[in-house]
Write a protein that holds these residues in place. Structure first.
Motif, PDB file in Angstrom:
ATOM      1  N   UNK A 180      25.259 -26.468  -0.414  1.00  0.00           N
ATOM      2  CA  UNK A 180      25.781 -26.154  -0.573  1.00  0.00           C
ATOM      3  C   UNK A 180      27.281 -27.846  -0.746  1.00  0.00           C
ATOM      4  N   UNK A 181      26.909 -27.922   0.165  1.00  0.00           N
ATOM      5  CA  UNK A 181      27.508 -28.938   0.693  1.00  0.00           C
ATOM      6  C   UNK A 181      27.240 -30.876  -0.339  1.00  0.00           C
TER       7      UNK A 181
ATOM      8  N   UNK B 247      28.604 -29.692  -3.439  1.00  0.00           N
ATOM      9  CA  UNK B 247      30.766 -30.232  -3.256  1.00  0.00           C
ATOM     10  C   UNK B 247      30.451 -31.476  -3.610  1.00  0.00           C
ATOM     11  N   UNK B 248      29.323 -32.191  -2.558  1.00  0.00           N
ATOM     12  CA  UNK B 248      29.318 -33.908  -2.392  1.00  0.00           C
ATOM     13  C   UNK B 248      29.026 -34.333  -4.164  1.00  0.00           C
TER      14      UNK B 248
ATOM     15  N   UNK C  17      32.150 -33.951  -6.566  1.00  0.00           N
ATOM     16  CA  UNK C  17      33.375 -34.799  -6.006  1.00  0.00           C
ATOM     17  C   UNK C  17      33.322 -36.099  -6.746  1.00  0.00           C
ATOM     18  N   UNK C  18      31.544 -36.350  -5.989  1.00  0.00           N
ATOM     19  CA  UNK C  18      31.547 -37.772  -6.659  1.00  0.00           C
ATOM     20  C   UNK C  18      31.546 -37.852  -7.950  1.00  0.00           C
TER      21      UNK C  18
ATOM     22  N   UNK D 232      33.621 -35.817 -10.043  1.00  0.00           N
ATOM     23  CA  UNK D 232      34.829 -35.855 -10.181  1.00  0.00           C
ATOM     24  C   UNK D 232      35.800 -37.094 -10.420  1.00  0.00           C
ATOM     25  N   UNK D 233      35.923 -38.104  -9.750  1.00  0.00           N
ATOM     26  CA  UNK D 233      35.668 -38.993  -8.737  1.00  0.00           C
ATOM     27  C   UNK D 233      35.554 -40.321  -9.855  1.00  0.00           C
TER      28      UNK D 233
ATOM     29  N   UNK E 169      37.897 -40.185 -12.889  1.00  0.00           N
ATOM     30  CA  UNK E 169      39.041 -40.075 -13.093  1.00  0.00           C
ATOM     31  C   UNK E 169      38.833 -41.254 -12.456  1.00  0.00           C
ATOM     32  N   UNK E 170      38.435 -42.347 -12.636  1.00  0.00           N
ATOM     33  CA  UNK E 170      38.740 -43.647 -12.677  1.00  0.00           C
ATOM     34  C   UNK E 170      38.008 -44.332 -13.926  1.00  0.00           C
TER      35      UNK E 170
ATOM     36  N   UNK F 260      40.954 -43.693 -16.129  1.00  0.00           N
ATOM     37  CA  UNK F 260      42.106 -44.844 -15.497  1.00  0.00           C
ATOM     38  C   UNK F 260      41.468 -46.218 -16.496  1.00  0.00           C
ATOM     39  N   UNK F 261      40.067 -46.711 -16.648  1.00  0.00           N
ATOM     40  CA  UNK F 261      39.912 -48.329 -16.778  1.00  0.00           C
ATOM     41  C   UNK F 261      40.089 -47.751 -17.978  1.00  0.00           C
TER      42      UNK F 261
END
Lengths: 208, 115
Positions: free
Chosen positions: A10-11, A14-15, A18-19, A21-22, A25-26, A29-30
């Protein structure tokens, strides 16, 4: 042991999420930043181009207004040059023709006869006086007498006093009210006037 | 003995939940950090775009001297072309006049005897 493995999974999930998604997002934006800059550059070059064209147009108008009098002067000079060239050529040719006609007695007599015919038909008078140029009295008398023989007695023709001219005659009515100028100078001017437009048209057509 | 096993299991599960929640918090942190950075990137791009447009405004407000000179040179060159065309036209006219000289002379003779 089994539960710990499950928690670990699960951990990790989640990581990973999250990565991802990050990163997303970046990256987004670029991409948006790149588009913003690209649009700005395009807008900037359009702006520069439009303004420069406008400024150049103003410069062009200014220079053209500076050049307008010179253009006009060139045109005037060109037209004058054309006119002078054609007119001087006609002058030369007509002088040549007049001089040849004057130098050839047969041609000159013919000229005087034609001049008398024209004078008689133009001046409506019963009596006419023919004025020869200086030094041509004798010749003119002969031509007048020849003319009288060919047309009869009307109108009455007399040879008057000599006048200052370089060839031809002046015929006037006896009362002096009407006259016909058949001097070579007058004829030359008349020929030039008639030939100028004709020759102009011919040479301009050829020169094109 | 049975009671002891139950309590240990409950404590273990509580620990697992804490670990997962901690991981979840870290993930949220990572994402909000990414959002902050994304905002920085966008803000930077907007600032640079403004700078580009400001610079363009400055550049567009004045025409480089060489462009003005080039335009001036072109227009003066056009004038020289017009001048040359007039000269050429005059030369052509001279040639044409020479070609019709005899014809004009005949016309002049004809006019001499025409009233």
């Amino acid at each position: 042991m089994e539960r710990r493995g499950f928690v670990e999974a699960i951990i990790q999930e989640i990581r990973r999420v999250a990565q991802e998604e990050a990163q997303k997002i970046l990256k987004g934006a670029e991409e948006e930043a790149r588009k913003t800059l690209e649009e700005a550059k395009e807008k900037a070059s359009r702006l520069i181009e439009e303004r420069r064209q406008k400024l150049l147009e103003e410069v062009r108008k200014k220079v053209l207004s500076e050049l307008a009098p010179r253009k006009l002067e060139l045109r005037r000079k060109a037209l004058l040059g054309r006119y002078t060239l054609v007119a001087s050529e006609i002058d030369k040719l007509v002088s040549e023709v007049i001089s040849e006609a004057k130098g050839d007695l047969q041609k000159y007599r013919e000229y005087l006869m034609e001049a008398l015919k024209a004078a008689v038909s133009s001046v409506t008078a019963s009596s006419l006086v023919v004025h020869p140029c200086k030094g041509e009295r004798e010749l003119v008398e002969k031509v007048v007498s020849e003319f009288k023989e060919s047309v009869g007695g009307s109108p009455e023709l007399a040879v008057g006093e000599e006048i200052s001219c370089s060839g031809g005659v002046i015929v006037r009515s006896a009362d002096g009210r009407v006259y016909f100028n058949a001097t070579l100078d007058a004829k030359a001017a008349e020929i030039k006037e008639r030939l100028l437009p004709l020759v102009f048209e011919k040479v301009v057509r050829r020169a094109r | 003995m049975g009671e002891k096993r139950v309590s240990r299991s409950l404590i273990g599960e509580e620990l697992d939940v804490k670990v997962i929640l901690e991981e979840r918090r870290k993930a949220d942190l990572l994402i909000s950090e990414a959002r902050r950075k994304a905002e920085e990137i966008l803000e930077d791009a907007r600032r640079r775009a403004r700078e580009i447009l400001e610079q363009a405004e400055k550049e567009a407000s004045m025409l480089p001297e060489e462009l003005v000179e080039e335009e001036r040179r072109k227009l003066y060159e056009e004038l020289s072309l017009v001048e040359r065309a007039y000269d050429e036209e005059l030369q052509n006219l001279k040639t044409a006049l020479a070609q019709i000289r005899e014809e004009v002379k005949k016309l002049a003779y004809k006019e001499l005897y025409r009233w």
